[in-house]
Scaffold this active site. Structure first.
Site: not given
Ligand SMILES: CCCCN1C=C(C(N)=O)CCC1
Length: 354
Positions: A22-23, A25, A99, A182, A323-324
């Site tokens: 998963s992307p 950051c 992404q 976003y 992800g994690r």
């Molecule tokens: C609503 C879940 C948000 C989790 N995050 C998503 C990120 C992202 N780039 O989509 C980066 C910060 C943490």
């Protein structure tokens, strides 16, 4: 029925299995340039056996970054450092994805491990954020500048240029970031869009920014490569975006040539109560897949190989994105193959360990 280690053909690309990175950051870059961190971080997970490795949110312009330390693709000079990463990912037998993102009204914050708070006006790292309406994400966030129609169109042109640079950088899978509060999500959610023009009000008007952006990016992204979109399937709020909205949106995306919808959720309310739990977003991927007849990716606290395999076998989603779990264990795909008694994607250098 397919299973976790069944290849996944989509357009002219075939993933070796149904597991994607998963992307995530990393906030580890100077002026948006990819570096050794990105190479080592994603390279390790490609070597670890994932079929798809999606590079983190990559900004289409400097003010579209979540933090000043995000990676970007707003300039041609940023292409080669990214190409170095895609070459390595491909050499490991994985497909490199990217992404493409704009953080909108959630931009200009500090890194999570430095507090993660919005940067204050006096700070030299401050910049004015933008969005559909003058509505701040939280009391601590700045009020975004409302975008004119002309600014909407110039931002869509930046998305298109980003798609061309991503192609030049060797990416073979594009994910448009339309989730997590976003810029694009803030247009389609009624919680953040109070416009009275063609980009606000009705469902059709609120999804217009996303659909027009998809059209302009799809036009430069080759037919032979998958074009995908990450959405927030729900705002987790009765006055916000819903799963039914997402099903309707996914059908529109499919007709615009989108090949898969990556179903996350939330991010547009600073005080939302989200029912975090293993697989909490899988029902969204299932609802969109069945309701709109489009391939989906499931993401969100997936870590057990047998349960991940069930998601695919039960037709809830076509891919699982981790992800994690992959931060903790880059070779999870190899170990999952062993647990499921499937041929394991072990690189020759690692064979002695398995
Ligand atoms: C609503 C879940 C948000 C989790 N995050 C998503 C990120 C992202 N780039 O989509 C980066 C910060 C943490």
């Amino acid at each position: 029925m397919p299973h976790l280690f069944e290849p996944f053909p989509l357009r002219g690309v075939t993933l070796r299995n149904r597991i994607g990175v998963s992307p995530m950051c990393q906030y580890s870059y100077q002026d948006g340039f990819a570096n050794d961190w990105l190479l080592a971080h994603l390279g390790a997970r490609a070597a670890g056996g994932a079929g798809l490795v999606i590079a983190e949110a990559t900004a289409i312009e400097p003010r579209g970054r979540i933090t000043p330390y995000d990676v970007g693709i707003w300039s041609d000079a940023q292409i080669e450092p990214l190409a170095r990463v895609t070459r390595f990912i491909k050499a490991q037998g994985a497909v490199p994805g990217i992404q493409i993102a704009h953080a909108g009204r959630k931009a200009n914050t500090d890194r999570p491990w430095e507090g993660g708070q919005p940067i204050s006006a006096g700070d030299p790292r401050w910049w004015q954020t933008i969005g559909p309406s003058p509505l701040a994400f939280s009391p601590r966030h700045q009020t975004p500048q409302e975008m004119s129609v002309q600014e909407i169109q110039s931002t869509q042109a930046l998305f298109r240029q980003a798609a061309r640079r991503a192609l030049d950088a060797g990416f073979e899978w594009l994910e448009l970031h339309a989730a997590h509060g976003y810029l694009i999500h803030s247009f389609y959610s009624p919680l953040s869009n109070q416009r009275a023009d063609a980009y606000g009000g009705s469902f059709d008007n609120r999804v217009r920014f996303l659909l027009e952006t998809v059209q302009t990016m799809r036009a430069v992204w080759p037919e032979r490569l998958p074009f995908t979109v990450r959405i927030s399937g729900t705002d987790w709020d009765e006055n916000g975006w819903s799963v039914d909205d997402s099903i309707a949106l996914a059908a529109r995306l499919k007709s615009e040539g989108v090949d898969l919808v990556d179903c996350s959720s939330g991010g547009n309310l600073s005080n939302a109560s989200i029912p975090f739990a293993p697989h909490y977003q899988v029902p969204i991927a299932e609802a969109v897949r069945r309701g709109a007849g489009i391939p989906t990716a499931a993401v969100g606290l997936i870590s057990d190989p047998r349960l991940a395999d069930q998601i695919i076998r039960q037709g809830q989603a076509d891919l699982v994105l981790l992800g994690r779990e992959l931060l903790r264990n880059p070779t999870w795909p190899i170990q999952a193959a062993q647990a499921l008694e499937q041929p394991a994607p072990v690189p020759p250098q690692y064979l002695r360990a398995y």
